[in-house]
Motif scaffolding. Sequence first.
Motif, PDB file in Angstrom:
ATOM      1  N   CYS A   6       8.693  42.065 -36.917  1.00 30.47           N
ATOM      2  CA  CYS A   6       9.737  41.765 -35.946  1.00 30.47           C
ATOM      3  C   CYS A   6       9.843  40.400 -35.474  1.00 30.47           C
ATOM      4  N   GLU A   7       8.626  39.964 -35.236  1.00 32.30           N
ATOM      5  CA  GLU A   7       8.335  38.631 -34.791  1.00 32.30           C
ATOM      6  C   GLU A   7       8.886  37.550 -35.600  1.00 32.30           C
ATOM      7  N   ASP A   8       8.719  37.850 -37.034  1.00 32.64           N
ATOM      8  CA  ASP A   8       9.445  36.987 -38.055  1.00 32.64           C
ATOM      9  C   ASP A   8      11.004  37.005 -37.865  1.00 32.64           C
ATOM     10  N   ALA A   9      11.428  38.254 -37.527  1.00 33.16           N
ATOM     11  CA  ALA A   9      12.788  38.442 -37.387  1.00 33.16           C
ATOM     12  C   ALA A   9      13.470  37.706 -36.242  1.00 33.16           C
ATOM     13  N   THR A  10      12.813  37.766 -35.183  1.00 33.63           N
ATOM     14  CA  THR A  10      13.136  37.080 -33.982  1.00 33.63           C
ATOM     15  C   THR A  10      13.284  35.521 -34.195  1.00 33.63           C
ATOM     16  N   MET A  11      12.174  34.988 -34.785  1.00 35.10           N
ATOM     17  CA  MET A  11      12.130  33.612 -35.117  1.00 35.10           C
ATOM     18  C   MET A  11      13.208  33.208 -35.815  1.00 35.10           C
ATOM     19  N   LEU A  12      13.411  33.973 -37.021  1.00 32.12           N
ATOM     20  CA  LEU A  12      14.823  33.634 -37.786  1.00 32.12           C
ATOM     21  C   LEU A  12      15.977  33.703 -37.208  1.00 32.12           C
ATOM     22  N   VAL A  13      16.217  34.516 -35.991  1.00 32.46           N
ATOM     23  CA  VAL A  13      17.448  34.658 -35.243  1.00 32.46           C
ATOM     24  C   VAL A  13      17.486  33.283 -34.293  1.00 32.46           C
ATOM     25  N   SER A  14      16.362  32.978 -33.768  1.00 31.13           N
ATOM     26  CA  SER A  14      16.515  31.717 -33.093  1.00 31.13           C
ATOM     27  C   SER A  14      16.669  30.384 -34.179  1.00 31.13           C
ATOM     28  N   ASP A  15      15.999  30.469 -35.283  1.00 31.72           N
ATOM     29  CA  ASP A  15      16.446  29.255 -35.947  1.00 31.72           C
ATOM     30  C   ASP A  15      17.631  29.397 -36.696  1.00 31.72           C
ATOM     31  N   SER A  16      18.375  30.358 -36.666  1.00 30.70           N
ATOM     32  CA  SER A  16      19.566  30.565 -37.245  1.00 30.70           C
ATOM     33  C   SER A  16      20.737  29.714 -36.092  1.00 30.70           C
ATOM     34  N   ARG A  17      20.301  29.633 -34.779  1.00 26.32           N
ATOM     35  CA  ARG A  17      21.131  29.137 -33.911  1.00 26.32           C
ATOM     36  C   ARG A  17      20.939  27.721 -34.038  1.00 26.32           C
ATOM     37  N   ASP A  18      19.993  27.032 -34.596  1.00 30.10           N
ATOM     38  CA  ASP A  18      19.885  25.707 -34.978  1.00 30.10           C
ATOM     39  C   ASP A  18      20.594  25.283 -36.182  1.00 30.10           C
TER      40      ASP A  18
END
Length: 67
Positions: free
Chosen positions: A9-21
């Motif tokens: 779940c932590e990785d998924a949250t980071m990927l969501v954030s990364d997808s904004r960049d």
Amino acid sequence: MDEHTDISCEDATMLVSDSRDGPLDEQAAASLQFHVQHCPYCSIAYKQFDSLFAQLGQLLHVDKTPS
């Protein structure tokens, strides 16, 4: 074991954030989608992030328009 089941779940949250960049690579995007489809908590969070980012986009667009 399927490669898409390895993210937390932590990785998924980071990927969501990364997808904004910028766009995620194909494997990261597939892993995120797989996780969101199978994790009820991240499914809700993903929808909330999507809504929040859309609202922020609208606010930033409004702030950039000349008065």
